[in-house]
Write a protein that holds these residues in place. Structure first.
Motif, PDB file in Angstrom:
ATOM      1  N   GLY A   1       0.714  -1.274  -0.080  1.00  0.00           N
ATOM      2  CA  GLY A   1       0.033  -0.149  -0.094  1.00  0.00           C
ATOM      3  C   GLY A   1       1.022   1.175  -0.037  1.00  0.00           C
ATOM      4  N   PHE A   2       1.976   1.099   0.002  1.00  0.00           N
ATOM      5  CA  PHE A   2       3.055   2.438  -0.118  1.00  0.00           C
ATOM      6  C   PHE A   2       3.884   2.322  -1.269  1.00  0.00           C
ATOM      7  N   THR A   3       4.089   3.350  -1.769  1.00  0.00           N
ATOM      8  CA  THR A   3       5.182   3.843  -2.754  1.00  0.00           C
ATOM      9  C   THR A   3       6.235   4.782  -2.392  1.00  0.00           C
ATOM     10  N   ALA A   4       7.355   4.908  -2.886  1.00  0.00           N
ATOM     11  CA  ALA A   4       8.124   5.672  -2.233  1.00  0.00           C
ATOM     12  C   ALA A   4       9.225   6.238  -3.318  1.00  0.00           C
ATOM     13  N   ALA A   5      10.013   7.428  -3.172  1.00  0.00           N
ATOM     14  CA  ALA A   5      11.015   7.768  -4.112  1.00  0.00           C
ATOM     15  C   ALA A   5      12.058   8.654  -3.225  1.00  0.00           C
ATOM     16  N   ASN A  24       0.778   6.934   0.940  1.00  0.00           N
ATOM     17  CA  ASN A  24       0.070   6.004   1.437  1.00  0.00           C
ATOM     18  C   ASN A  24      -1.012   5.905   0.400  1.00  0.00           C
ATOM     19  N   ASN A  25      -1.057   4.559  -0.306  1.00  0.00           N
ATOM     20  CA  ASN A  25      -2.025   4.374  -1.222  1.00  0.00           C
ATOM     21  C   ASN A  25      -3.382   3.963  -0.930  1.00  0.00           C
ATOM     22  N   GLY A  26      -3.333   3.352   0.313  1.00  0.00           N
ATOM     23  CA  GLY A  26      -4.765   3.282   1.050  1.00  0.00           C
ATOM     24  C   GLY A  26      -4.931   1.626   0.963  1.00  0.00           C
ATOM     25  N   PRO A  27      -5.936   1.134   1.246  1.00  0.00           N
ATOM     26  CA  PRO A  27      -7.279   1.893   1.458  1.00  0.00           C
ATOM     27  C   PRO A  27      -7.205   2.965   2.648  1.00  0.00           C
ATOM     28  N   ARG A  28      -6.625   2.553   3.480  1.00  0.00           N
ATOM     29  CA  ARG A  28      -6.699   3.308   4.819  1.00  0.00           C
ATOM     30  C   ARG A  28      -5.657   4.594   4.900  1.00  0.00           C
ATOM     31  N   VAL A  83      -5.302  -0.881  11.092  1.00  0.00           N
ATOM     32  CA  VAL A  83      -5.068  -0.260  12.416  1.00  0.00           C
ATOM     33  C   VAL A  83      -5.738   1.147  12.589  1.00  0.00           C
ATOM     34  N   ASP A  84      -6.681   1.498  13.230  1.00  0.00           N
ATOM     35  CA  ASP A  84      -7.187   3.097  13.137  1.00  0.00           C
ATOM     36  C   ASP A  84      -5.773   3.836  13.847  1.00  0.00           C
ATOM     37  N   SER A  85      -6.255   5.335  13.953  1.00  0.00           N
ATOM     38  CA  SER A  85      -5.029   6.161  14.239  1.00  0.00           C
ATOM     39  C   SER A  85      -4.990   6.115  15.661  1.00  0.00           C
ATOM     40  N   PRO A  86      -6.107   5.992  16.437  1.00  0.00           N
ATOM     41  CA  PRO A  86      -5.885   5.985  18.032  1.00  0.00           C
ATOM     42  C   PRO A  86      -4.996   4.703  18.376  1.00  0.00           C
ATOM     43  N   GLY A 109      -3.576  -0.392   5.690  1.00  0.00           N
ATOM     44  CA  GLY A 109      -4.728  -1.262   5.752  1.00  0.00           C
ATOM     45  C   GLY A 109      -4.693  -2.224   4.648  1.00  0.00           C
ATOM     46  N   ALA A 110      -3.512  -2.247   3.516  1.00  0.00           N
ATOM     47  CA  ALA A 110      -3.748  -2.864   2.235  1.00  0.00           C
ATOM     48  C   ALA A 110      -3.616  -4.433   2.584  1.00  0.00           C
TER      49      ALA A 110
END
Lengths: 384, 384
Positions: free
Chosen positions: A8-12, A31-35, A191-194, A229-230
């Motif tokens: 779910g992540f890309t970077a450069a 962060n490409n999600g879904p979350r 996982v949610d942010s809290p 959340g991917a």
């Protein structure tokens, strides 16, 4: 794999021209999600860099879509213009990334304090980095955030169906609350942010916050944890927290191992403390004692300097009940001369100091470095 | 003239053989009265050397007839035997001096921690020193207490009909509460011990306690003030307190000027503070910032490191109202870039940092040193 180990992540990571020597200096993590859940921990220094002030606000929403990180300039003590530059950085990233809003883009900077960033290099750099985003870009991102780091730092832990990975930079100004550093952790766990916040705070408390290379606290420290959340997997909370802690611990140990000018990594374990707070206070006092740090550099098991450092704290202890071991030789017993100091072998890079307060059962580990002529040299010449 | 500038005192300094290199290592200061009033201030380190534990008890009586001081060994962290050795030192002095009791003889030691003193050298040394006592012995006494000091330190101030003089040693482990040092001050003014105590505490609070060479607090710090009353003059209290303060200030400045390995003396003045405590806290934080100390060594006016040090304190201030001058050039204004840093001339040994908190009208001055490769070298090799 760094920040792209999790799905779910890309970077450069690219060279935008912020650093005059042409080295990589700009990283982008998306962060490409879904979350797009996130948590962050920032320096407790009251003089905070513009990107810290910005990102603290972003993190209050619990959502981060992307992180822009630059080396080559801290954008600290740069006044209103510095804050406008950070804002423009987030706006530019939102513009080129599509589907992201500036208010959900975190920014982190590292380098010299008191200089404005060259925005004519940085803004085109964001566009260029966006064009190079890749699910394999984690290493390049980790390289682009280096300052005086000699190596880039990454770590990964696997859970059951999910992953936590991360990258870190930090070489000087390493001290608690937090060690100077930029750290981005990512996970594909759902996982949610809290929950991210709980895991991150507990992890940093016993890892990055217990690294004390040179007692100097940065204006820019930033540790972010992003969840995509991917993986589609909701982890068991304790297992997830432990994975986050393990990645932080791994990265913290790498920071100490690459601290500016250091020749020794010093593991200070305080045992027999009345409370964990006492153990941490004593460990920090030992970690910051310049005379001891010089002695360790000289491979001198100078336990008297350990005792004099303990004596400056408010921890519960009686001077005549203190015991100190260096590399497992109890050179000080009952506050006085113990085993023969010539038995201590200090040839290796890692040095272990154990301080027993004989006052309870709490303990803590603090990591520090020795003080060397190289540290002096590197930090006398850094800005010139 | 050191401790014998005032009437009523004799002193001696000899080589007793405590130091293996044969340098002077034992000093004796005797108060020949008619008064034997005294006050003392000791290290606030909770790990106290045996002579500190002893002398604290002696001073509770407010009477000191003589002081025995040795370099070549701190007698710290030496357990019950160390305390017995200090006791035997006082007993021996009482025996050879006649008309003195051991309970009124203060003892001070400096040197390595964790080693027992060679009493077979020290006790005969006291007898030898007693034979050399002279009203001109102050310089020799000041020389005998040196450790890594490159020069001996003395100071004198004259009042109307009375004199305050003193000697000091201290080179490493200089930090507040107190700077590491042994200091003996003498006066022929006719002053009782409560008044001596008030004058000494107020004087050390703003002089020795504001010297912070390396952030390390010693186990042995001792400052004594002895009054003989031999001038027959009762001084005006404020004038006397000011003379004591001036002698302490003079000696403290000499300590900073001769700190181990230092190439710069840094005068840190915090102004615009809400309270004096705030000013001192901020000054100490700046004084102890290793990165800044390295920068000063490199003649780099790195004001960002000053701000990051201020930011770690609890003092009242707003980051965007901080101003910092280095050698009178206001390189930071309103928390951001100020005058051109290239205007700062740092070629001279003394460097002045002014930090304006813009939060009130209180101020304080802290003295510190730079951090150098020589400091590292000297303290890596000290015990070997």
């Amino acid at each position: 794999m760094s920040v792209t180990a999790a799905q779910g992540f890309t970077a450069a990571g690219i060279a935008a021209g912020i650093k005059e020597n042409g080295n990589p200096d700009l990283a982008l993590v998306v962060n490409n999600g879904p979350r797009r859940a996130a948590a962050g921990v920032f320096t407790s220094n009251r003089v905070k860099a513009a990107p810290v002030l910005w990102s603290e606000q972003v993190l209050k929403g619990g959502t981060v879509g992307a992180v822009v990180l630059n080396s080559g300039g801290a954008n600290a003590c740069t006044g209103p213009q510095g804050f406008q530059d950070t804002h423009a950085t987030a706006e530019k990233a939102a513009e080129v990334l599509k589907g992201h809003s500036a208010g959900e883009i975190a920014v982190a900077s590292t380098g010299l304090i008191g200089l404005l960033l060259p925005m004519d290099k940085l803004l085109p750099g964001i566009e260029k980095a966006a064009g190079e985003l890749s699910p394999y870009g984690g290493e390049k991102a980790a390289i682009a955030i280096k300052t005086t780091d000699t190596v880039h730092k990454t770590a990964v832990r696997q859970g059951e169906g999910w992953t936590v990975g991360g990258m870190a930079k930090g070489a000087g100004m390493l001290a608690p609350g937090l060690a100077t550093m930029l750290v981005v952790l990512t996970t594909d766990a759902d996982v949610d942010s809290p929950a991210l916040d709980r895991a991150l705070r507990e992890a940093t408390r016993t890892t990055f916050d217990r690294v004390d290379s040179d007692g100097c606290m940065s204006t820019n420290d930033t540790v972010l944890l992003l969840a995509s959340g991917a993986s589609g997997t909701v982890p068991e909370e304790a297992a997830f927290a432990e994975a986050v802690r393990a990645v932080c611990d791994d990265l913290a140990r790498q920071l100490i191992g690459d601290a500016e000018g250091a020749s020794k990594d010093i593991r200070i374990e305080v045992v027999g403390a009345a409370t964990e707070d006492d153990a941490v206070e004593v460990g920090r006092s030992i970690a910051r004692n310049n005379l001891l740090k010089c002695a360790i550099h000289g491979e001198d098991p100078n336990w008297g300097r350990v005792l004099s450092a303990i004596g400056t704290t408010k921890a519960v202890f009686e001077p005549d009940r203190l015991n100190v071991a260096i590399n497992d030789v109890w050179v000080c017993r009952a506050g006085s001369v113990g085993e023969d100091r010539d038995l201590v072998d200090m040839r290796f890079r890692e040095v272990r100091i154990t301080a027993d307060l004989s006052a309870g059962s709490a303990s803590a580990v603090i990591w520090a470095n020795d003080l060397t002529a190289d540290y002096v040299h590197e930090n006398s010449a850094y800005s010139s």
